[in-house]
Design a protein around this motif. Structure first.
Motif, PDB file in Angstrom:
ATOM      1  N   CYS A 178       0.832  -1.220   0.000  1.00  0.00           N
ATOM      2  CA  CYS A 178       0.000   0.000   0.000  1.00  0.00           C
ATOM      3  C   CYS A 178       0.862   1.264   0.000  1.00  0.00           C
ATOM      4  CB  CYS A 178      -0.978   0.004   1.171  1.00  0.00           C
ATOM      5  SG  CYS A 178      -0.269   0.430   2.771  1.00  0.00           S
ATOM      6  N   GLY A 179       2.194   1.076  -0.008  1.00  0.00           N
ATOM      7  CA  GLY A 179       3.103   2.223  -0.117  1.00  0.00           C
ATOM      8  C   GLY A 179       3.224   3.049   1.144  1.00  0.00           C
ATOM      9  N   LEU A 180       3.020   2.424   2.308  1.00  0.00           N
ATOM     10  CA  LEU A 180       3.088   3.171   3.563  1.00  0.00           C
ATOM     11  C   LEU A 180       4.486   3.744   3.784  1.00  0.00           C
ATOM     12  CD1 LEU A 180       1.551   3.873   6.267  1.00  0.00           C
ATOM     13  CD2 LEU A 180       2.806   1.929   7.233  1.00  0.00           C
ATOM     14  N   GLU A 181       4.560   5.045   3.943  1.00  0.00           N
ATOM     15  CA  GLU A 181       5.802   5.714   4.317  1.00  0.00           C
ATOM     16  C   GLU A 181       5.444   6.949   5.117  1.00  0.00           C
ATOM     17  OE1 GLU A 181      10.107   7.213   2.623  1.00  0.00           O
ATOM     18  OE2 GLU A 181       8.789   6.012   1.363  1.00  0.00           O
ATOM     19  N   LEU A 182       5.795   6.929   6.389  1.00  0.00           N
ATOM     20  CA  LEU A 182       5.426   8.016   7.284  1.00  0.00           C
ATOM     21  C   LEU A 182       6.373   9.198   7.108  1.00  0.00           C
ATOM     22  CD1 LEU A 182       4.678   5.932  10.514  1.00  0.00           C
ATOM     23  CD2 LEU A 182       3.157   6.479   8.598  1.00  0.00           C
ATOM     24  N   PRO A 183       5.863  10.426   7.248  1.00  0.00           N
ATOM     25  CA  PRO A 183       6.718  11.608   7.088  1.00  0.00           C
ATOM     26  C   PRO A 183       7.761  11.719   8.195  1.00  0.00           C
ATOM     27  CG  PRO A 183       4.524  12.240   7.840  1.00  0.00           C
ATOM     28  CD  PRO A 183       4.456  10.777   7.514  1.00  0.00           C
ATOM     29  N   LYS A 184       8.919  12.263   7.842  1.00  0.00           N
ATOM     30  CA  LYS A 184       9.997  12.455   8.807  1.00  0.00           C
ATOM     31  C   LYS A 184       9.706  13.646   9.721  1.00  0.00           C
ATOM     32  CE  LYS A 184      13.781  10.707   5.884  1.00  0.00           C
ATOM     33  NZ  LYS A 184      15.104  11.042   5.313  1.00  0.00           N
ATOM     34  N   HIS A 185      10.347  13.628  10.874  1.00  0.00           N
ATOM     35  CA  HIS A 185      10.333  14.764  11.812  1.00  0.00           C
ATOM     36  C   HIS A 185       8.915  15.288  12.057  1.00  0.00           C
ATOM     37  CE1 HIS A 185      14.677  14.814  11.721  1.00  0.00           C
ATOM     38  NE2 HIS A 185      14.667  14.927  10.403  1.00  0.00           N
ATOM     39  N   THR A 186       7.986  14.380  12.211  1.00  0.00           N
ATOM     40  CA  THR A 186       6.588  14.763  12.441  1.00  0.00           C
ATOM     41  C   THR A 186       5.997  13.860  13.513  1.00  0.00           C
ATOM     42  OG1 THR A 186       6.411  15.333  10.093  1.00  0.00           O
ATOM     43  CG2 THR A 186       4.352  15.148  11.325  1.00  0.00           C
ATOM     44  N   PHE A 187       5.358  14.466  14.494  1.00  0.00           N
ATOM     45  CA  PHE A 187       4.671  13.694  15.522  1.00  0.00           C
ATOM     46  C   PHE A 187       3.273  13.309  15.021  1.00  0.00           C
ATOM     47  CE2 PHE A 187       7.965  15.811  17.938  1.00  0.00           C
ATOM     48  CZ  PHE A 187       8.341  14.862  18.873  1.00  0.00           C
ATOM     49  N   TYR A 188       2.621  12.405  15.759  1.00  0.00           N
ATOM     50  CA  TYR A 188       1.235  11.984  15.518  1.00  0.00           C
ATOM     51  C   TYR A 188       1.057  11.178  14.227  1.00  0.00           C
ATOM     52  CZ  TYR A 188       1.379  15.695  18.885  1.00  0.00           C
ATOM     53  OH  TYR A 188       1.755  16.477  19.951  1.00  0.00           O
ATOM     54  N   VAL A 189       2.172  10.649  13.689  1.00  0.00           N
ATOM     55  CA  VAL A 189       2.089   9.856  12.459  1.00  0.00           C
ATOM     56  C   VAL A 189       1.531   8.456  12.714  1.00  0.00           C
ATOM     57  CG1 VAL A 189       3.915  11.109  11.258  1.00  0.00           C
ATOM     58  CG2 VAL A 189       4.513   9.155  12.719  1.00  0.00           C
ATOM     59  N   ASP A 190       1.389   8.078  13.997  1.00  0.00           N
ATOM     60  CA  ASP A 190       0.767   6.784  14.295  1.00  0.00           C
ATOM     61  C   ASP A 190      -0.648   6.723  13.729  1.00  0.00           C
ATOM     62  OD1 ASP A 190       0.424   8.829  16.232  1.00  0.00           O
ATOM     63  OD2 ASP A 190      -0.446   7.414  17.636  1.00  0.00           O
ATOM     64  N   ASN A 191      -1.291   7.884  13.610  1.00  0.00           N
ATOM     65  CA  ASN A 191      -2.623   7.923  12.992  1.00  0.00           C
ATOM     66  C   ASN A 191      -2.563   7.497  11.522  1.00  0.00           C
ATOM     67  OD1 ASN A 191      -4.425   9.181  15.141  1.00  0.00           O
ATOM     68  ND2 ASN A 191      -2.767  10.668  15.059  1.00  0.00           N
ATOM     69  N   ILE A 192      -1.530   7.932  10.818  1.00  0.00           N
ATOM     70  CA  ILE A 192      -1.353   7.548   9.420  1.00  0.00           C
ATOM     71  C   ILE A 192      -1.084   6.052   9.317  1.00  0.00           C
ATOM     72  CG2 ILE A 192       0.118   7.815   7.382  1.00  0.00           C
ATOM     73  CD1 ILE A 192       0.636  10.705   8.275  1.00  0.00           C
ATOM     74  N   PHE A 193      -0.242   5.544  10.222  1.00  0.00           N
ATOM     75  CA  PHE A 193       0.112   4.121  10.222  1.00  0.00           C
ATOM     76  C   PHE A 193      -1.134   3.236  10.265  1.00  0.00           C
ATOM     77  CE2 PHE A 193       1.077   0.150  12.402  1.00  0.00           C
ATOM     78  CZ  PHE A 193       2.192  -0.305  11.717  1.00  0.00           C
ATOM     79  N   VAL A 194      -2.088   3.633  11.076  1.00  0.00           N
ATOM     80  CA  VAL A 194      -3.298   2.831  11.222  1.00  0.00           C
ATOM     81  C   VAL A 194      -4.307   3.111  10.108  1.00  0.00           C
ATOM     82  CG1 VAL A 194      -5.419   2.884  12.626  1.00  0.00           C
ATOM     83  CG2 VAL A 194      -3.291   2.235  13.656  1.00  0.00           C
ATOM     84  N   TYR A 195      -4.366   4.350   9.642  1.00  0.00           N
ATOM     85  CA  TYR A 195      -5.430   4.796   8.733  1.00  0.00           C
ATOM     86  C   TYR A 195      -5.170   4.455   7.265  1.00  0.00           C
ATOM     87  CZ  TYR A 195      -8.459   8.142   6.285  1.00  0.00           C
ATOM     88  OH  TYR A 195      -9.373   8.722   5.447  1.00  0.00           O
ATOM     89  N   GLN A 196      -3.989   4.774   6.776  1.00  0.00           N
ATOM     90  CA  GLN A 196      -3.727   4.638   5.336  1.00  0.00           C
ATOM     91  C   GLN A 196      -3.928   3.217   4.794  1.00  0.00           C
ATOM     92  OE1 GLN A 196       0.186   5.839   3.993  1.00  0.00           O
ATOM     93  NE2 GLN A 196      -0.201   5.155   1.912  1.00  0.00           N
TER      94      GLN A 196
END
Length: 339
Positions: A178-196
Motif C-alpha cells: 500500500c506504499g506506507l511511508e510516514l513523514p519524517k520529523h513529524t509527531f502523531y504519524v501513528d494515525n497515518i500508520f493505522v489509517y492509510q
C-alpha cells in the motif's frame, strides 16, 4: 522467516527502553525485535540497543540511523522487517506476556493455515500515571471475536472507540504494497500508520486480550496536551495528509467508509480543539484554514464533517462558543480516559 517483526523506535530512551524490550523477549525465536536508535545523542540508547543484539543474537537487532523522528524509525523498521507480520511498540510502553502468547498462537495458526489474515486487533490499556482506574480500550461491541471477518461483518464503533497503533498488527507485505511511508520529523504519524492501509485490508481477526500497555504521564510526551498545542502545526499536517490519501466518500464498502470518515472527524476535532484551547488568534486562523482546505479538497466530506455533531461543536461562534467547545471536549476526555 520470522513470524512477527516488532519495531521499537528509540530516541534518548535509556530510562525505559529495557522494560519494553524485556517484555517482548518471551516471544523467543519466532519474533525479531528491531531496536531502532533514531540518532540518540543524550544518553546510552545506542549502547543498550547494541547490548541486546549481542545478548540475544537472531532475536534482537540494533539499527542506528540519523534522527528522522518517530515516523522514520517506523519506516526503517518496516524496511528491515523479515517477519510475516509487523508491530510497532513505543520504547516507553510494554506488552502483557500472557496476551503476547495468545497473539503469537493466533498469528501462527493463520501462517500455517490456508486463510490469509491482513490485520489482527487486540485491546490496549491506558497506563496513566497516577490514575487509580486503568482504562481499557476494547472492541467487543464493534468486532466479531475469535473468527476471521471482513468489513461487512463489522458492527458499530462507539464514539471514542478507534483502532490505534497500539491495537493493531498488520501483515508486513500489505504495508509495503500500500506504499506506507510516514513523514519524517513529524509527531502523531501513528494515525497515518493505522489509517492509510485500511482500504487494503480484506480480512481481520479480533483477539479480546489486553496486550499493549500504553504509558501516559511523562511531561515531554507527545500526547501531553501542552506539548500537543505547541505542535499544532504537526497535528494539522498529519490531518491534511490523511484527508488526501483517498476519497473516503467513494469507498464501496459502507462500513469501511463510515469508519474512515469518523476517523477523519476525530482528527479534525482534535486539531480544532487544540487551536481553541491555545487561545491565540494565530492558531484560530490555522483552524479556519484547515476547514477551508477540506472544503476545497472534498466538498462532500466537508459538509459531512462540518455539520456533524463534532464539527458543529468545534465551530461555535464567539468566546462563549469556544468555552462550550472546550467543556464538551473535557467531558469526552474524562469519559474515555485519553490524554
Amino acid at each position: 522467516m520470522k513470524l512477527l517483526s516488532i519495531a521499537i523506535p528509540c530516541y534518548n530512551s535509556e530510562a525505559y527502553m529495557r522494560h519494553c524490550i524485556e517484555s517482548l523477549l518471551p516471544g523467543g525465536d519466532e519474533v525479531e525485535i528491531l531496536i531502532v536508535d533514531d540518532g540518540s545523542t543524550k544518553d546510552r540508547t545506542a549502547e543498550i540497543a547494541d547490548e541486546y543484539e549481542r545478548k540475544y543474537p537472531g532475536i534482537c537487532r540494533a539499527i542506528h540511523q540519523e534522527n528522522g523522528g518517530h515516523g522514520e524509525a517506523v519506516n526503517t523498521g518496516l524496511r528491515n522487517a523479515e517477519g510475516i507480520y509487523y508491530k510497532v511498540v513505543d520504547s516507553d510502553d510494554w506488552v502483557d506476556e500472557a496476551a503476547y502468547q495468545e497473539i503469537l498462537s493466533t498469528l501462527r495458526r493463520f501462517v500455517c493455515g490456508e486463510e490469509t489474515l491482513d490485520m489482527l486487533i487486540s485491546n490496549f490499556v491506558y497506563e496513566k500515571q497516577g490514575a487509580k482506574r486503568k482504562k481499557v480500550m476494547n472492541y467487543r461491541t464493534a468486532l466479531p471475536q475469535n473468527e476471521l471477518f471482513t468489513w461487512d461483518d463489522v458492527k458499530v464503533f462507539m464514539l471514542g472507540q478507534y483502532i490505534l497503533m497500539h491495537s493493531v498488527i498488520y501483515r508486513t507485505e500489505l504495508l509495503r504494497e500500500c506504499g506506507l511511508e510516514l513523514p519524517k520529523h513529524t509527531f502523531y504519524v501513528d494515525n497515518i500508520f493505522v489509517y492509510q492501509p485500511l482500504p487494503h485490508v480484506k480480512t481481520m481477526y479480533y483477539l479480546n486480550v489486553n496486550f499493549y500497555r500504553y504509558f501516559i504521564g511523562r511531561e515531554d510526551q507527545s500526547v501531553n496536551e501542552e506539548v500537543m498545542i505547541g505542535r499544532i502545526d504537526q497535528q494539522i499536517r498529519v490531518t491534511k495528509l490523511m484527508l488526501g490519501y483517498c476519497d473516503v466518500t467513494k469507498l464501496k464498502k459502507r462500513k469501511l467508509r463510515r469508519y474512515m470518515v469518523r476517523y477523519l472527524e476525530i482528527m479534525m476535532t482534535v486539531s480544532s480543539i487544540l487551536a481553541i484551547k491555545s487561545g491565540t488568534e494565530e492558531n484560530m486562523a490555522k483552524k479556519k484554514e484547515l476547514w477551508q482546505y477540506l472544503r476545497k479538497l472534498n466538498l462532500t466530506l466537508y459538509l459531512r464533517l462540518r455539520w456533524g455533531f463534532l464539527g458543529q461543536g468545534t465551530n461555535l461562534p464567539g468566546k462563549s462558543g469556544r468555552k462550550f467547545s472546550i467543556a464538551g471536549y473535557k467531558i469526552t476526555q474524562k469519559f474515555f480516559g485519553f490524554n
